[in-house]
Motif scaffolding. Structure first.
Motif, PDB file in Angstrom:
ATOM      1  N   ARG A   1      -5.585   2.648  -6.813  1.00 45.16           N
ATOM      2  CA  ARG A   1      -5.984   3.582  -5.930  1.00 45.16           C
ATOM      3  C   ARG A   1      -6.741   2.925  -4.792  1.00 45.16           C
ATOM      4  O   ARG A   1      -7.362   1.931  -5.131  1.00 45.16           O
ATOM      5  CB  ARG A   1      -6.859   4.823  -6.553  1.00 45.16           C
ATOM      6  CG  ARG A   1      -8.368   4.615  -6.806  1.00 45.16           C
ATOM      7  CD  ARG A   1      -8.906   5.710  -7.360  1.00 45.16           C
ATOM      8  NE  ARG A   1     -10.315   5.512  -7.391  1.00 45.16           N
ATOM      9  CZ  ARG A   1     -11.465   6.025  -7.029  1.00 45.16           C
ATOM     10  NH1 ARG A   1     -11.254   6.881  -6.120  1.00 45.16           N
ATOM     11  NH2 ARG A   1     -12.424   5.636  -7.255  1.00 45.16           N
ATOM     12  N   LYS A   2      -6.645   3.478  -3.511  1.00 44.99           N
ATOM     13  CA  LYS A   2      -7.317   2.882  -2.587  1.00 44.99           C
ATOM     14  C   LYS A   2      -9.071   3.337  -2.962  1.00 44.99           C
ATOM     15  O   LYS A   2      -9.367   4.380  -3.446  1.00 44.99           O
ATOM     16  CB  LYS A   2      -7.014   3.630  -1.184  1.00 44.99           C
ATOM     17  CG  LYS A   2      -7.922   3.100   0.050  1.00 44.99           C
ATOM     18  CD  LYS A   2      -7.335   3.837   1.292  1.00 44.99           C
ATOM     19  CE  LYS A   2      -8.269   3.454   2.590  1.00 44.99           C
ATOM     20  NZ  LYS A   2      -7.616   3.905   3.818  1.00 44.99           N
ATOM     21  N   SER A   3      -9.952   2.131  -2.743  1.00 43.20           N
ATOM     22  CA  SER A   3     -11.216   2.241  -3.170  1.00 43.20           C
ATOM     23  C   SER A   3     -11.891   3.333  -2.321  1.00 43.20           C
ATOM     24  O   SER A   3     -11.616   3.388  -1.109  1.00 43.20           O
ATOM     25  CB  SER A   3     -12.014   1.113  -3.190  1.00 43.20           C
ATOM     26  OG  SER A   3     -13.126   1.266  -3.624  1.00 43.20           O
ATOM     27  N   GLN A   4     -12.913   4.043  -2.940  1.00 38.84           N
ATOM     28  CA  GLN A   4     -13.726   5.064  -1.911  1.00 38.84           C
ATOM     29  C   GLN A   4     -15.075   4.043  -1.114  1.00 38.84           C
ATOM     30  O   GLN A   4     -15.618   4.058  -0.411  1.00 38.84           O
ATOM     31  CB  GLN A   4     -14.704   5.645  -2.838  1.00 38.84           C
ATOM     32  CG  GLN A   4     -13.615   6.745  -3.606  1.00 38.84           C
ATOM     33  CD  GLN A   4     -13.237   7.847  -2.188  1.00 38.84           C
ATOM     34  OE1 GLN A   4     -13.644   8.211  -1.472  1.00 38.84           O
ATOM     35  NE2 GLN A   4     -11.672   8.007  -2.625  1.00 38.84           N
TER      36      GLN A   4
ATOM     37  N   ASN B   1       1.299   5.014  -8.476  1.00 38.78           N
ATOM     38  CA  ASN B   1      -0.112   4.416  -8.922  1.00 38.78           C
ATOM     39  C   ASN B   1      -0.027   3.586 -10.119  1.00 38.78           C
ATOM     40  O   ASN B   1      -1.384   3.121 -10.367  1.00 38.78           O
ATOM     41  CB  ASN B   1      -1.418   5.486  -8.877  1.00 38.78           C
ATOM     42  CG  ASN B   1      -1.174   6.460 -10.050  1.00 38.78           C
ATOM     43  OD1 ASN B   1      -0.309   6.586 -10.822  1.00 38.78           O
ATOM     44  ND2 ASN B   1      -2.181   7.185 -10.213  1.00 38.78           N
TER      45      ASN B   1
ATOM     46  N   ILE C   1      -3.992   1.738 -13.329  1.00 34.82           N
ATOM     47  CA  ILE C   1      -3.816   2.667 -12.375  1.00 34.82           C
ATOM     48  C   ILE C   1      -4.523   2.270 -10.992  1.00 34.82           C
ATOM     49  O   ILE C   1      -5.492   1.609 -11.236  1.00 34.82           O
ATOM     50  CB  ILE C   1      -4.503   4.062 -12.809  1.00 34.82           C
ATOM     51  CG1 ILE C   1      -3.912   4.538 -14.006  1.00 34.82           C
ATOM     52  CG2 ILE C   1      -4.366   5.267 -11.428  1.00 34.82           C
ATOM     53  CD1 ILE C   1      -2.418   4.949 -14.065  1.00 34.82           C
TER      54      ILE C   1
ATOM     55  N   THR D   1       0.891  -1.144  -0.085  1.00 34.36           N
ATOM     56  CA  THR D   1       0.012   0.095   0.158  1.00 34.36           C
ATOM     57  C   THR D   1       0.820   1.085  -0.061  1.00 34.36           C
ATOM     58  O   THR D   1       0.532   2.266  -0.483  1.00 34.36           O
ATOM     59  CB  THR D   1      -0.926  -0.134   1.148  1.00 34.36           C
ATOM     60  OG1 THR D   1      -0.199   0.218   2.536  1.00 34.36           O
ATOM     61  CG2 THR D   1      -1.989  -1.288   1.070  1.00 34.36           C
TER      62      THR D   1
ATOM     63  N   TYR E   1      -8.731  -1.867  -2.519  1.00 28.24           N
ATOM     64  CA  TYR E   1      -8.093  -1.130  -3.515  1.00 28.24           C
ATOM     65  C   TYR E   1      -8.474  -1.644  -4.763  1.00 28.24           C
ATOM     66  O   TYR E   1      -9.166  -2.591  -4.911  1.00 28.24           O
ATOM     67  CB  TYR E   1      -6.479  -1.663  -3.513  1.00 28.24           C
ATOM     68  CG  TYR E   1      -5.814  -0.731  -2.680  1.00 28.24           C
ATOM     69  CD1 TYR E   1      -5.034   0.350  -3.020  1.00 28.24           C
ATOM     70  CD2 TYR E   1      -5.660  -0.922  -1.326  1.00 28.24           C
ATOM     71  CE1 TYR E   1      -4.385   1.086  -2.264  1.00 28.24           C
ATOM     72  CE2 TYR E   1      -5.049  -0.332  -0.288  1.00 28.24           C
ATOM     73  CZ  TYR E   1      -4.208   0.819  -0.757  1.00 28.24           C
ATOM     74  OH  TYR E   1      -3.753   1.742  -0.024  1.00 28.24           O
TER      75      TYR E   1
ATOM     76  N   GLU F   1       0.873   4.118  -3.039  1.00 28.97           N
ATOM     77  CA  GLU F   1       0.565   5.602  -2.864  1.00 28.97           C
ATOM     78  C   GLU F   1       1.958   6.267  -3.470  1.00 28.97           C
ATOM     79  O   GLU F   1       1.665   7.321  -3.990  1.00 28.97           O
ATOM     80  CB  GLU F   1       0.706   5.986  -1.422  1.00 28.97           C
ATOM     81  CG  GLU F   1      -0.503   5.249  -0.598  1.00 28.97           C
ATOM     82  CD  GLU F   1      -1.728   5.791  -0.897  1.00 28.97           C
ATOM     83  OE1 GLU F   1      -1.983   7.078  -1.335  1.00 28.97           O
ATOM     84  OE2 GLU F   1      -2.754   4.881  -1.111  1.00 28.97           O
TER      85      GLU F   1
END
Length: 170
Positions: free
Chosen positions: A114-117, A92, A112, A85, A148, A89
């Motif tokens: 990213r940490k998921s919403q 990406n 790409i 992780t 993620y 960061e």
């Protein structure tokens, strides 16, 4: 014995048939590759995901994933504050390949991350439906997990050594 006028009339007709057949075959091929892609993403549970750290040193890990075909997003769970992780960061850009379970059938792509919403809870049932044995891990460790997501627009679909095709995610 045919007259030359007969050939003049029939050649354009064959050209139309050939163009129609090629167009139909192309549409059929796209449909097949789409179905192959979706089938592999549905049946395969593990993938190797490659990232790199701040000094551009590569790293690969195997994670379990769920692909949402409506959203065209690949999701996976990982432990909070793990080395991967931190790398995500810092950079990406990732690459992944699914781990074959049926011969050589697999998907590979660059994307790409990213940490998921979304939360682990949001997709818990989807993960358990696809990979029943993760239920225990999620139940016992959900507070230590993060979700993620990887987005990608192109992938390579490999069915065997002779059948590999580039695929655009539409």
């Amino acid at each position: 014995h045919f007259s030359p006028n007969f050939f003049i009339l029939i050649v354009p007709y064959f050209d139309t048939i050939l163009k129609y057949n090629l167009k139909y075959k192309f549409k059929e091929e796209i449909m097949d590759i789409t179905n192959n892609f979706l089938e592999i993403m549905e049946k395969t549970t593990d993938m190797a995901i490659a990232s790199s750290d701040s000094s551009n040193q590569p790293n690969v890990r195997i994670v379990r994933f769920y692909y949402n075909s409506d959203e065209k997003i690949l999701y996976f769970l990982t432990l909070k504050n793990s080395q991967k992780t931190v790398e995500f960061e810092q950079n990406n850009k990732v690459a992944f390949t699914t781990i074959p379970i049926d011969g050589l059938k697999h998907i590979k792509a660059k994307g790409i991350i990213r940490k998921s919403q979304k939360s682990v809870q949001d997709l818990k049932n989807k993960f358990i439906e696809k990979i029943p044995e993760v239920k225990k891990n999620i139940d016992e460790g959900e507070n230590f997990m993060e979700l993620y997501e990887v987005s990608f627009t192109k992938a390579t679909v490999t069915l065997d050594v002779k059948n590999t095709k580039e695929f655009e995610i539409l």
